[in-house]
Design a protein around this motif. Structure first.
Motif, mmCIF file in Angstrom:
data_model
loop_
_atom_site.group_PDB
_atom_site.id
_atom_site.type_symbol
_atom_site.label_atom_id
_atom_site.label_comp_id
_atom_site.label_asym_id
_atom_site.label_seq_id
_atom_site.Cartn_x
_atom_site.Cartn_y
_atom_site.Cartn_z
ATOM 1 N N GLN A 283 0.828 -1.119 0.051
ATOM 2 C CA GLN A 283 -0.043 0.110 0.033
ATOM 3 C C GLN A 283 0.775 1.142 -0.007
ATOM 4 O OE1 GLN A 283 -3.919 0.170 0.627
ATOM 5 N NE2 GLN A 283 -3.210 1.389 -0.817
ATOM 6 N N ILE A 284 1.773 1.152 0.825
ATOM 7 C CA ILE A 284 2.836 2.371 1.100
ATOM 8 C C ILE A 284 3.488 2.662 -0.373
ATOM 9 C CG2 ILE A 284 4.839 3.201 2.028
ATOM 10 C CD1 ILE A 284 3.829 1.907 4.618
ATOM 11 N N GLU A 286 2.701 2.088 -3.374
ATOM 12 C CA GLU A 286 1.443 2.466 -4.133
ATOM 13 C C GLU A 286 1.298 3.867 -3.885
ATOM 14 O OE1 GLU A 286 -1.497 1.485 -6.096
ATOM 15 O OE2 GLU A 286 -0.453 -0.885 -6.214
ATOM 16 N N LEU A 287 1.521 4.415 -2.419
ATOM 17 C CA LEU A 287 1.206 5.867 -2.173
ATOM 18 C C LEU A 287 2.265 6.609 -2.598
ATOM 19 C CD1 LEU A 287 -0.670 5.344 1.128
ATOM 20 C CD2 LEU A 287 -1.783 5.893 -1.099
ATOM 21 N N ILE A 290 2.278 8.420 -5.720
ATOM 22 C CA ILE A 290 1.172 9.482 -6.055
ATOM 23 C C ILE A 290 1.556 10.687 -5.412
ATOM 24 C CG2 ILE A 290 -0.523 8.044 -7.108
ATOM 25 C CD1 ILE A 290 -2.139 8.618 -4.503
ATOM 26 N N VAL A 291 2.339 10.762 -4.020
ATOM 27 C CA VAL A 291 2.222 11.629 -3.246
ATOM 28 C C VAL A 291 3.526 12.256 -3.579
ATOM 29 C CG1 VAL A 291 0.993 10.717 -1.442
ATOM 30 C CG2 VAL A 291 3.154 10.400 -1.397
ATOM 31 N N GLU A 292 3.665 13.692 -2.926
ATOM 32 C CA GLU A 292 4.915 14.538 -3.258
ATOM 33 C C GLU A 292 5.976 14.161 -2.105
ATOM 34 O OE1 GLU A 292 4.934 16.527 -5.620
ATOM 35 O OE2 GLU A 292 2.935 15.898 -6.307
ATOM 36 N N GLU A 295 5.261 14.544 1.817
ATOM 37 C CA GLU A 295 4.303 13.661 2.461
ATOM 38 C C GLU A 295 5.004 12.124 2.446
ATOM 39 O OE1 GLU A 295 0.862 14.398 0.054
ATOM 40 O OE2 GLU A 295 -0.413 15.031 1.826
ATOM 41 N N GLU A 298 6.203 10.902 5.954
ATOM 42 C CA GLU A 298 5.580 10.083 6.988
ATOM 43 C C GLU A 298 5.331 8.693 6.958
ATOM 44 O OE1 GLU A 298 1.268 11.600 5.378
ATOM 45 O OE2 GLU A 298 0.733 9.843 6.668
ATOM 46 N N LEU B 12 -3.347 3.035 7.997
ATOM 47 C CA LEU B 12 -2.910 3.189 7.087
ATOM 48 C C LEU B 12 -3.771 3.325 5.748
ATOM 49 C CD1 LEU B 12 -0.174 3.486 5.096
ATOM 50 C CD2 LEU B 12 -0.341 0.944 5.002
ATOM 51 N N ARG B 15 -5.497 6.374 5.595
ATOM 52 C CA ARG B 15 -4.655 7.768 5.020
ATOM 53 C C ARG B 15 -4.567 7.407 3.361
ATOM 54 N NH1 ARG B 15 -3.068 12.395 4.351
ATOM 55 N NH2 ARG B 15 -0.748 12.877 4.529
ATOM 56 N N LEU B 19 -5.414 9.782 0.180
ATOM 57 C CA LEU B 19 -4.632 10.288 -0.536
ATOM 58 C C LEU B 19 -5.114 9.795 -1.951
ATOM 59 C CD1 LEU B 19 -1.208 9.456 1.429
ATOM 60 C CD2 LEU B 19 -2.058 11.825 0.923
ATOM 61 N N ARG B 22 -7.847 11.867 -3.414
ATOM 62 C CA ARG B 22 -7.425 13.273 -3.741
ATOM 63 C C ARG B 22 -7.199 13.271 -5.117
ATOM 64 N NH1 ARG B 22 -3.353 15.412 0.658
ATOM 65 N NH2 ARG B 22 -1.854 14.735 -0.950
ATOM 66 N N LYS B 23 -6.623 12.199 -6.033
ATOM 67 C CA LYS B 23 -6.506 12.156 -7.231
ATOM 68 C C LYS B 23 -7.708 11.734 -7.809
ATOM 69 C CE LYS B 23 -1.966 12.510 -6.793
ATOM 70 N NZ LYS B 23 -1.251 13.929 -7.190
ATOM 71 N N PRO B 113 -3.654 -4.368 -0.858
ATOM 72 C CA PRO B 113 -3.591 -2.838 -0.602
ATOM 73 C C PRO B 113 -4.740 -2.444 -1.755
ATOM 74 C CG PRO B 113 -1.569 -3.403 -2.081
ATOM 75 C CD PRO B 113 -2.419 -4.712 -1.444
ATOM 76 N N ILE B 114 -5.315 -1.300 -1.400
ATOM 77 C CA ILE B 114 -6.380 -0.591 -2.102
ATOM 78 C C ILE B 114 -5.648 0.359 -3.309
ATOM 79 C CG2 ILE B 114 -6.634 1.447 -0.644
ATOM 80 C CD1 ILE B 114 -9.635 1.352 -1.115
ATOM 81 N N ARG B 116 -5.412 2.899 -6.794
ATOM 82 C CA ARG B 116 -6.096 3.950 -7.605
ATOM 83 C C ARG B 116 -7.177 3.613 -8.431
ATOM 84 N NH1 ARG B 116 -2.538 8.754 -10.129
ATOM 85 N NH2 ARG B 116 -4.310 10.061 -10.985
#
Lengths: 482, 126
Positions: A283-284, A286-287, A290-292, A295, A298, B12, B15, B19, B22-23, B113-114, B116
């Motif tokens: 999951q992380i 993946e994120l 897409i994040v700057e 961010e 964290e 998580l 969050r 995130l 948002r997209k 995980p989820i 997009r």
């Protein structure tokens, strides 16, 4: 019909007689003479001497004879069966023999064939068979036995006739057989069948299927029993082999079921405690995509803690699998007294701090299992009992050992602590990383490990508990063989 | 404007959903619950804002996903609700998936995980 004159021979005959005997004028006086090709015989096939022909006997004695059956072979070879009457008659003051007869060849040949078949049949069922057949007196004496029964029991016919069935019945099966005999004699049953054992002359055991009928006299008094005995020793042996194999199979099945439920438990561990952190890491990543930049920061500590979780779970999993086997040298006679002494030593800081009272009621002194596991189990359960005691209530731990109905050694550990709501948590108590007392420290694997250790030794553990009253752990074990 | 509720003890996921949304769907309102009980109490209170979508975890303390579903089934007030409930669990156990399908209230099964793409198709399917 024939008319025979004494001293001269055949005097007259009618057309039917001529037809049956195929007579012509030249044979008159040599009638039934062997030198002319005539031959006579009795029903059993033996020759019938001329002086026994009914009309010859009438001639000599003057008596009448009725329905005499005799066989005749004519000079032309045809075989006849005649039923013959003969008597004296007087014609013009002179004595003659009148002989009347019927041709019953067809019927007689058929009767003879039937009889032959019947003889064959009774020979087959009495002599040429593996079925043991006997007549037995109401008192149990063998009156008649066939060859098969002699062969089955190892005695000759003469030896057997000296004995009773009681003499050669396996002692444990005698009462049942005798009770059936009594019921039959009393008229409560007309026949019975049972599986019983005989003792062969050589001392070996013969398993038999016995069927018995009672033959009665006209006045209804018992005459004799007809017993039919089938040797089923071979089938019994096969059955026993089958039962033995079945038992082995059942044990393997139980063993497999236990292994399967352990596997399912491991699967659950994997699902919740490996897949969870792994999918979080995914999951992380993946994120991160897409994040700057700011961010992203964290997630770094999260990644670190997830990696730790993963490693810990893997270690626990490995340790648990390792628990399933233990070295044989650990299997010794474990004395509960020694185990408890060691456990109290290990836990002495807690015991003193909480002023714990420990009561021991040991009806069984020892059990042959892994001493290493048993020590750890007892320490873990006692530690739990102290940890989850009720605030303000001095902990009392009662430890009992005894033998249960199945012969297993039972170890119980009872406390007066917090207890837990089994209706809600009952099936989860021994699961991996399940915690029920949120305010207390604990790894959540104590009871999970205890259960795995006990099951590795072939034992079981159960829990009875009531909120606010305490818990009772019941461990059943049996002596392990090395 | 749409509303999405997350019922999961895993911070998580909250969050990540935030995130990702948002997209995918920036004007979606998110409701956060960390156990089934928390969510149930909110929904039973006849709230001004009801979710269009519920992402429901299975393995949670206090009240897990199954218990939450059972509570919905038992409460006649929820009969008319048209929320789309998605099971959102890392368990890929076929028995869990089968069990989830047995609930009328469950609209779909999202793995963890989820992603997009997953979330996009959920939001487009309101």
């Amino acid at each position: 019909m024939l008319v025979i004159e004494k001293g001269r021979g055949l005097l007259a005959y009618n057309a039917r007689a001529s037809e049956i005997l195929n007579l012509n004028s030249e044979v008159h006086y040599q009638f039934f003479d062997e030198s002319e090709g005539w031959y006579s015989f009795q029903i059993d096939g033996t020759p019938l001497p001329q002086e026994h022909y009914p009309f010859v006997m009438t001639m000599h004695t003057g008596k009448a004879y009725r329905d005499v059956r005799m066989g005749v072979r004519r000079p032309d070879g045809k075989r006849l069966w005649l039923t013959v009457n003969s008597q004296m008659i007087t014609l013009e003051n002179k004595p003659y023999v009148l002989c009347t007869f019927w041709d019953e060849s067809e019927k007689t040949e058929k009767d003879l064939l039937d009889q032959y078949q019947q003889n064959l049949f009774s020979n087959a069922i009495i002599h040429n068979t593996t079925l043991g057949i006997a007549f037995v007196s109401p008192e149990g004496h063998w009156l008649e036995v066939n060859h098969a029964l002699c062969l089955m029991l190892g005695y000759s016919r003469e030896e057997l006739l000296e004995l009773t069935f009681q003499d050669i019945t396996f002692i444990e099966d005698l009462d049942l057989d005798l009770s059936y005999v009594e019921q039959m004699l009393a008229g409560d049953m007309s026949n019975y069948q049972l599986e019983k054992r005989y003792v062969h002359k050589d001392g070996s055991i013969i398993w038999a299927l016995l069927s018995v009928n009672l033959i009665r006299n006209d006045d209804q008094s018992p005459k004799f029993f007809v017993s039919r005995v089938v040797n089923i020793s071979e089938q019994k042996k096969l059955m026993r082999t089958l039962e033995d194999q079945n038992q082995v199979l059942n044990e393997s099945r139980r063993e497999l079921q236990k292994k399967l439920s352990q596997l399912l438990e491991f699967n659950q561990m994997l699902a919740h405690h490996l897949r969870g952190p792994a999918s979080s890491i995914k999951q992380i990543t993946e994120l991160l995509d897409i994040v700057e930049q700011p961010e992203q920061q964290e997630f770094l500590p999260m990644l670190d803690s997830l990696a730790n979780d993963l490693l810990n779970t893997l270690n626990d999993l490995q340790a648990t699998i390792h628990l399933q086997t233990f070295p044989e040298k650990q299997i010794v006679d474990c004395y509960f007294k020694d185990i408890l002494t060691k456990a109290k030593e290990t836990l002495s800081p807690q015991i003193q701090a909480r002023n714990v009272q420990i009561i021991e009621e040991l009806k069984v002194a020892n059990v042959r299992v892994s001493n290493h596991y048993l020590e750890e189990i007892v320490v873990q359960l006692m530690d739990n009992a102290i940890k989850f005691s009720r605030p303000g209530v001095p902990p009392v731990i009662t430890i009992r050992t005894y033998k249960n109905k199945e012969g297993k050694v039972v170890l119980t550990l009872e406390d007066n602590g917090l207890g837990m709501d089994l209706a809600q948590y009952g099936n989860q108590v021994f699961r991996y990383k399940k915690r029920f007392h949120g305010n207390f420290e604990g790894s959540g694997i104590g009871l999970f490990k205890v259960k795995n250790q006990i099951e590795a030794m072939g034992g079981t553990i159960q829990l009875q508990s009531k909120v606010g009253q305490g818990s009772l752990f019941i461990i059943s074990m049996y002596d392990l063989l090395v | 404007m749409s509303t999405l509720a997350i019922i999961d003890d895993d911070k998580l996921l909250h969050r990540a959903t935030e995130l990702l949304l948002r997209k995918v769907s920036p004007d979606t309102t998110i409701l956060h619950y960390y156990s089934g009980l928390e969510a149930l109490e909110y929904l039973q209170g006849d709230p001004p804002e009801e979710p269009d979508i519920i992402l429901l975890d299975l393995n949670m303390p206090i009240m897990d996903g199954w218990q939450f579903l059972d509570a919905l089934v038992d409460d006649p007030r929820f009969e008319t609700k048209s929320w789309k409930i998605y099971i959102c669990s890392s368990s890929m156990d076929p028995r869990d998936i089968q069990k989830a399908n047995d609930y009328e209230q469950v609209y779909g099964y999202l793995g963890k995980p989820i992603t997009r793409a997953n979330l996009k198709s959920v939001m487009e399917n309101i």
